[in-house]
Each structure stands twice: as C-alpha cells, then as structure tokens.
Design a protein around this motif. Structure first.
Motif, short mmCIF file in Angstrom:
data_model
loop_
_atom_site.label_atom_id
_atom_site.label_comp_id
_atom_site.label_asym_id
_atom_site.label_seq_id
_atom_site.Cartn_x
_atom_site.Cartn_y
_atom_site.Cartn_z
N ALA A 1 -39.30 85.17 41.77
CA ALA A 1 -37.88 84.82 41.65
C ALA A 1 -37.30 84.18 42.91
O ALA A 1 -36.57 83.18 42.83
CB ALA A 1 -37.06 86.04 41.26
N SER A 2 -37.60 84.71 44.06
CA SER A 2 -36.99 84.22 45.31
C SER A 2 -37.20 82.74 45.58
O SER A 2 -36.29 82.08 46.08
CB SER A 2 -37.48 85.04 46.50
N ASP B 1 -39.78 89.77 42.69
CA ASP B 1 -38.72 89.01 43.35
C ASP B 1 -39.29 88.12 44.46
O ASP B 1 -38.99 86.92 44.52
CB ASP B 1 -37.67 89.95 43.93
N LEU C 1 -34.89 79.07 33.38
CA LEU C 1 -36.04 79.86 32.97
C LEU C 1 -35.62 80.97 32.01
O LEU C 1 -36.28 81.21 30.99
CB LEU C 1 -36.72 80.45 34.21
N GLY C 2 -34.52 81.63 32.31
CA GLY C 2 -33.99 82.67 31.43
C GLY C 2 -33.65 82.12 30.06
O GLY C 2 -33.95 82.74 29.03
N LEU D 1 -37.11 80.37 43.61
CA LEU D 1 -36.35 79.56 42.67
C LEU D 1 -34.86 79.59 43.00
O LEU D 1 -34.34 80.59 43.48
CB LEU D 1 -36.56 80.05 41.23
N THR D 2 -34.17 78.50 42.68
CA THR D 2 -32.73 78.46 42.85
C THR D 2 -32.08 79.20 41.69
O THR D 2 -32.72 79.48 40.66
CB THR D 2 -32.21 77.00 42.86
N ALA D 3 -30.79 79.46 41.81
CA ALA D 3 -30.04 80.13 40.74
C ALA D 3 -30.10 79.30 39.46
O ALA D 3 -30.25 79.84 38.36
CB ALA D 3 -28.60 80.37 41.17
N GLN E 1 -32.47 77.18 38.57
CA GLN E 1 -33.83 77.26 38.03
C GLN E 1 -34.05 78.59 37.31
O GLN E 1 -34.67 78.63 36.24
CB GLN E 1 -34.86 77.06 39.14
N LEU E 2 -33.56 79.67 37.90
CA LEU E 2 -33.69 80.98 37.25
C LEU E 2 -32.92 81.02 35.94
O LEU E 2 -33.41 81.57 34.95
CB LEU E 2 -33.20 82.09 38.18
#
Length: 130
Positions: free
Chosen positions: A104-105, A100, A115-116, A107-109, A111-112
């Motif tokens: 993860a941290s 995280d 990526l997902g 990155l913006t929501a 961007q996450l």
C-alpha cells in the motif's frame, strides 16, 4: 506482487512470531468459539491431513487446544487458547504492517482508490456469476 508480499510476510511472521504462513492462516481463520477440524479446513487452502498436522503443531505450542465435541462423543473440536489469541493479535498487526509497507505505501491515494474500485468490481462480477 502476491509472491513478493507473501515472501515478506512469511519472513516477518517467522522472525517476529516463529509462525509459518500456514500457521498464521490457521490462527486467523479460527472463529471465536471452538470448531471441528474439517470446518477449519474449509476456511483454508490445505488438505485435511495437512490441517490435522498443523493443528497438532499449534496444540504442542499451546496456541490451540482440543476439546470434546458436544454433539459427537467421538469428535474433537479445536479452540484458540489465551496464548493463541494473543499471538494471533500480534501476528495480525505484523500482517498489516507488511502489507502496508510492501504493497500500500508505494501507491498514491488515487492509485489505492482505483485499486479498491477494481477489486470491488471484480467481487461484484463474481457475485453475479459473470
């Protein structure tokens, strides 16, 4: 990115739990029941001899125990001890914190989410054999 996060994880696991990445890998790949060493090897990216040495180290630390194989009187299985389960739980939390913080941290929501979606597509393509 993988190397950077892996380096951070290796440092945190060593500092907090005196575990190497390979030892952590073995603990998280142990099923809830006992398993033969060759089955554990199939879950990891190590040779049979490396897994055997790793199991010996974890057994000496009281994290794994060798138990007789019910199907093969000459065979041996390994199982997590209570101490191994406790350490595995703590180390998994450390892994999540490191991933995280260092992956993860930043990155913006959005961007996450992107990526997902990309990882999901890669996984889907692999299943299709593309």
């Amino acid at each position: 990115m993988y190397v950077s996060v892996s380096d951070q994880l290796a440092a945190a696991l060593h500092e907090r739990h005196q575990l190497s990445l390979s030892e952590f890998d073995a603990l998280v790949n142990m099923p809830s029941e006992s398993v033969r060493i060759n089955e554990l090897k199939e879950r990891m990216l190590l040779s049979q001899s490396a897994v055997s040495r790793l199991v010996d180290r974890l057994e000496k630390r009281g994290l794994l125990e060798k138990v007789p194989c019910e199907d093969d009187l000459r065979g041996v299985e390994v199982a997590l001890t209570t101490a191994g389960r406790r350490l595995r739980s703590k180390a998994i939390r450390t892994n999540a914190e490191v991933v995280d913080e260092h992956f993860a941290s930043p990155l913006t929501a959005d961007q996450l989410a992107a990526l997902g979606e990309a990882f999901t597509e890669i996984k889907r393509q692999k299943k299709l054999g593309a």
